[in-house]
Design an enzyme around this catalytic site. Structure first.
Site, PDB file in Angstrom:
ATOM      1  N   TYR A 198      95.031  41.907  23.550  1.00  0.00           N
ATOM      2  CA  TYR A 198      96.215  42.104  22.698  1.00  0.00           C
ATOM      3  C   TYR A 198      97.462  41.532  23.391  1.00  0.00           C
ATOM      4  O   TYR A 198      98.258  40.823  22.764  1.00  0.00           O
ATOM      5  CB  TYR A 198      96.391  43.595  22.418  1.00  0.00           C
ATOM      6  CG  TYR A 198      97.578  43.924  21.539  1.00  0.00           C
ATOM      7  CD1 TYR A 198      97.534  43.677  20.177  1.00  0.00           C
ATOM      8  CD2 TYR A 198      98.739  44.487  22.064  1.00  0.00           C
ATOM      9  CE1 TYR A 198      98.613  43.974  19.351  1.00  0.00           C
ATOM     10  CE2 TYR A 198      99.820  44.785  21.258  1.00  0.00           C
ATOM     11  CZ  TYR A 198      99.748  44.539  19.907  1.00  0.00           C
ATOM     12  OH  TYR A 198     100.832  44.825  19.106  1.00  0.00           O
ATOM     13  N   SER A 203     105.429  41.993  20.257  1.00  0.00           N
ATOM     14  CA  SER A 203     105.309  43.348  20.824  1.00  0.00           C
ATOM     15  C   SER A 203     106.001  43.335  22.181  1.00  0.00           C
ATOM     16  O   SER A 203     106.134  42.265  22.799  1.00  0.00           O
ATOM     17  CB  SER A 203     103.831  43.694  21.019  1.00  0.00           C
ATOM     18  OG  SER A 203     103.684  44.854  21.824  1.00  0.00           O
TER      19      SER A 203
END
Ligand SMILES: NC(=O)c1ccc[n+]([C@@H]2O[C@H](COP(=O)([O-])OP(=O)(O)OC[C@H]3O[C@@H](n4cnc5c(N)ncnc54)[C@H](OP(=O)(O)O)[C@@H]3O)[C@@H](O)[C@H]2O)c1
Length: 261
Positions: free
Chosen positions: A157, A144
């Site tokens: 995350y 990401s």
């Protein structure tokens, strides 16, 4: 120059029942790939299998949870049984949560790391013997832009995606002599079910909703990167901008992020 031919490649995709995994399955199927699709929801996985077959791919299903060693082994066994081996492993399954770190239970961090990092690493470990016998073998790890830049309220995350990038960089060097490639994909905000399946949502995000890249566009860029033998891509313009801004002016981005902390 095109280095890898998708047609007939044997590809295992985790988290293929929606979003980026689903779009990638359909895009690869259009080019005649042979797919093993993994996720936990059988009905959704079956729908993706039907779409992929209509698009021109061959499909085997491997319903299961990537955090379970047995389910990971079963997915790899399905590739061997149905297609005689594996050429590309796509570690795509992922989850997140929103909320302040100090207010979260330790389980939130454990759960996110289990899916996003430990399952990805252990799936890769288990797949390596099969990949070593594959054609032009490749591991694709979906990270990401939050593995390039940490943001508040998604600390667990961000940690998991930084871990994916560090692990991938180290492993790429280890695998080079075996001619197993490794591609890291760092998507920015993407249209998917991701934000409907947060494992915890403590309040709303303090910033405005960002425009999202369609999952199909991300999938097309991933397929192109697979063909070209790229090592790392950031498949959105806004994502690239954040990564570059953070590299050039990290203190500026720190101050911007502190407003939301
Ligand atoms: N959407 C974004 O803005 C964005 C941005 C950057 C990176 N990413 C990354 O892109 C990847 C795909 O996410 P997405 O946006 O496509 O979200 P999504 O639509 O929610 O897809 C996530 C997929 O992971 C599967 N999954 C979750 N936990 C699993 C488990 N324990 N075992 C097996 N499968 C599991 C889900 O299927 P089941 O529920 O059926 O198991 C689903 O197919 C993730 O790694 C995510 O971190 C997304």
């Amino acid at each position: 120059m095109t280095r890898r031919i998708i047609h007939s490649s044997r590809v295992l995709i985790t988290g293929a029942s929606s979003g980026i995994g689903r779009a990638l399955a359909i895009e690869l199927a259009r080019q005649g790939a042979r797919l093993v699709l993994n996720a936990r929801r059988l009905d959704r996985l079956q729908a993706v299998a039907d779409e992929s077959q209509t698009a021109g791919g061959q499909v085997a299903l491997a319903v299961g949870d990537v955090t379970r060693a047995d389910d990971r082994a079963a997915a790899l066994a399905a590739a061997e049984r149905r297609f005689g081996g594996l050429d590309v492993l796509v570690n795509n399954a992922g989850v997140s949560a929103w909320g302040r770190f100090e207010q979260a239970a330790p389980e939130r961090l454990r759960q996110i790391m289990e899916v996003n990092f430990f399952a990805l690493a252990e799936m890769t470990r288990a797949a390596l013997p099969l990949l070593a016998r594959g054609q032009n073998p490749l591991v694709v790890n979906i990270a990401s832009i939050l593995g390039h830049r940490g943001i508040p309220l998604q600390s667990e995350y961000c940690a998991s995606k930084f871990a994916v990038r560090g692990f991938s960089e180290a492993l790429r060097a280890e695998l080079a002599k075996q001619h197993i490639d490794l591609l890291v994909v760092s998507p920015g905000s993407t249209e998917s079910e991701f934000f409907d399946h947060l494992i915890e949502k403590a309040g709303e995000m303090p910033w405005r909703t960002q425009p999202k890249t369609p999952a199909a566009v991300v999938a097309q860029k991933i397929v192109r990167a697979i063909e070209l033998g790229r090592h790392e891509i950031v498949p959105s313009r806004r994502g690239k901008l954040l990564v570059w801004l953070n590299r050039l002016a990290p203190r500026l981005v720190d101050r911007w992020m502190e407003r939301y902390g």
